[in-house]
Design a protein around this motif. Structure first.
Motif, PDB file in Angstrom:
ATOM      1  N   PRO A  24     -45.490 -37.366  12.089  1.00 19.76           N
ATOM      2  CA  PRO A  24     -44.371 -36.671  12.742  1.00 19.76           C
ATOM      3  C   PRO A  24     -43.249 -37.647  13.056  1.00 19.76           C
ATOM      4  N   SER A  25     -42.078 -37.117  13.321  1.00 17.07           N
ATOM      5  CA  SER A  25     -40.901 -37.970  13.536  1.00 17.07           C
ATOM      6  C   SER A  25     -41.081 -38.936  14.698  1.00 17.07           C
ATOM      7  N   THR A  26     -41.861 -38.540  15.708  1.00 19.27           N
ATOM      8  CA  THR A  26     -42.045 -39.396  16.887  1.00 19.27           C
ATOM      9  C   THR A  26     -42.903 -40.622  16.591  1.00 19.27           C
ATOM     10  N   GLN A  27     -43.658 -40.578  15.488  1.00 27.28           N
ATOM     11  CA  GLN A  27     -44.544 -41.694  15.151  1.00 27.28           C
ATOM     12  C   GLN A  27     -44.068 -42.497  13.944  1.00 27.28           C
ATOM     13  N   GLN A  71     -47.682 -29.432  10.105  1.00 21.28           N
ATOM     14  CA  GLN A  71     -47.522 -29.903  11.480  1.00 21.28           C
ATOM     15  C   GLN A  71     -46.355 -30.880  11.593  1.00 21.28           C
ATOM     16  N   ALA A  72     -46.207 -31.734  10.589  1.00 19.42           N
ATOM     17  CA  ALA A  72     -45.096 -32.692  10.593  1.00 19.42           C
ATOM     18  C   ALA A  72     -43.757 -31.965  10.537  1.00 19.42           C
ATOM     19  N   CYS A  74     -43.181 -29.030  11.764  1.00 21.70           N
ATOM     20  CA  CYS A  74     -42.986 -28.413  13.087  1.00 21.70           C
ATOM     21  C   CYS A  74     -42.493 -29.415  14.122  1.00 21.70           C
ATOM     22  N   GLU A  75     -42.902 -30.662  13.975  1.00 19.00           N
ATOM     23  CA  GLU A  75     -42.586 -31.668  14.982  1.00 19.00           C
ATOM     24  C   GLU A  75     -41.308 -32.443  14.682  1.00 19.00           C
ATOM     25  N   GLU A  76     -40.583 -32.014  13.649  1.00 23.24           N
ATOM     26  CA  GLU A  76     -39.283 -32.638  13.387  1.00 23.24           C
ATOM     27  C   GLU A  76     -38.325 -32.273  14.522  1.00 23.24           C
ATOM     28  N   SER A  77     -37.603 -33.259  15.023  1.00 25.59           N
ATOM     29  CA  SER A  77     -36.647 -32.983  16.099  1.00 25.59           C
ATOM     30  C   SER A  77     -35.477 -32.144  15.595  1.00 25.59           C
ATOM     31  N   PHE A  97     -46.019 -23.161  13.817  1.00 24.50           N
ATOM     32  CA  PHE A  97     -46.979 -23.675  12.837  1.00 24.50           C
ATOM     33  C   PHE A  97     -47.339 -22.625  11.782  1.00 24.50           C
ATOM     34  N   SER A 100     -44.580 -22.546   9.293  1.00 25.16           N
ATOM     35  CA  SER A 100     -44.568 -23.786   8.529  1.00 25.16           C
ATOM     36  C   SER A 100     -45.706 -23.813   7.513  1.00 25.16           C
TER      37      SER A 100
END
Length: 251
Positions: A24-27, A71-72, A74-77, A97, A100
């Motif tokens: 995901p973008s946060t990681q 999931q990745a 979905c977690e994009e800012s 989800f 997605s």
């Protein structure tokens, strides 16, 4: 990811290698793949691998990659224009989800189609050259194979390059070929060769053709035409986010 992994191991192992790359973008760091780059990598994997049989291990490994990719997304800012088209959501807030996952399932259905795109070919069915004890495995693009076959000095009868008869003379030859062996025209017999690539061509592919022709048959005149000039990110957009009944040809 090495060529040997694609050629000598099962696709399940390839997916297991790919799974940790989906973050995901946060990681993610600057060295990690973003979603668009992951899609390009998946296109490459399925294209090089070709058609394959799905067993239990492969099905499970592929499903893990699908879920991780969904999931990745979905977690994009912020959803990129490509992800907006693929998921049908204009905002990351609206992307659940389930939505997605549906988009990713459709995406992988297209990837399966890509893997089987050369099934009807005989000579150009594979773009993967297995490795040996002395040579590393390699990728041999379809366009390169076509050009090499056309300018093969031995001029073998092309298996996957079909000659379309036109005009009275060609029709007569076609008729005579039913009763006796009549040699078909070879693409390299003509002073000018026109290669038209449907769907698009990259700058590197055009240069590859130029360099190949110069080395195989110096002085030969080749004109390369296509529907559009492609950049890497154009490829997933054309495959996953384009109305195939009304494609944008870039005119």
């Amino acid at each position: 990811m090495k060529y040997e992994s694609i050629g000598e191991s099962s696709m399940a192992i390839v997916f297991n290698q790919l799974l940790p790359m989906i973050k995901p973008s946060t990681q993610r760091t600057n060295d990690d793949y973003n979603p668009e780059e992951l899609l390009i990598l998946l296109i490459y994997i399925y294209s090089v691998t070709g058609e394959f049989t799905v067993d239990k291990d492969l099905g499970e490994a592929e499903e893990k990659v699908k879920k991780a990719l969904a999931q990745a997304f979905c977690e994009e800012s912020k959803l990129s224009p490509l992800l907006q088209k693929i998921t049908g959501c204009d905002s990351a807030i609206n992307l659940t989800f389930p939505k997605s996952k549906i988009a990713v399932d459709e995406l992988f259905a297209s990837l399966r189609d890509i893997a089987g795109a050369r099934n009807l070919m005989k000579q150009f069915k594979s773009v993967y050259v297995p490795g040996t004890h002395t040579h590393q495995a390699s990728y041999k693009p379809l366009l390169k194979q076509v050009v090499e076959e056309i300018f093969n000095p031995e001029k073998p009868d092309p298996v996957d390059i079909e000659h379309m008869s036109s005009g009275l003379t060609d029709l007569l030859k076609t008729g005579f070929s039913m009763f006796m062996k009549v040699s078909r025209p070879h693409p390299s017999d003509h002073p000018l060769l026109i290669l038209f690539v449907v769907g698009g061509i990259t700058v590197s592919e055009a240069k590859m053709v130029k360099d190949l022709v110069a080395s195989l048959k110096p002085g030969a005149q080749v004109i390369v035409l296509s529907t559009r000039l492609l950049r890497p990110l154009n490829i997933p957009e054309l495959l996953f986010a384009t109305d195939r009944l009304h494609p944008d040809l870039g005119f």
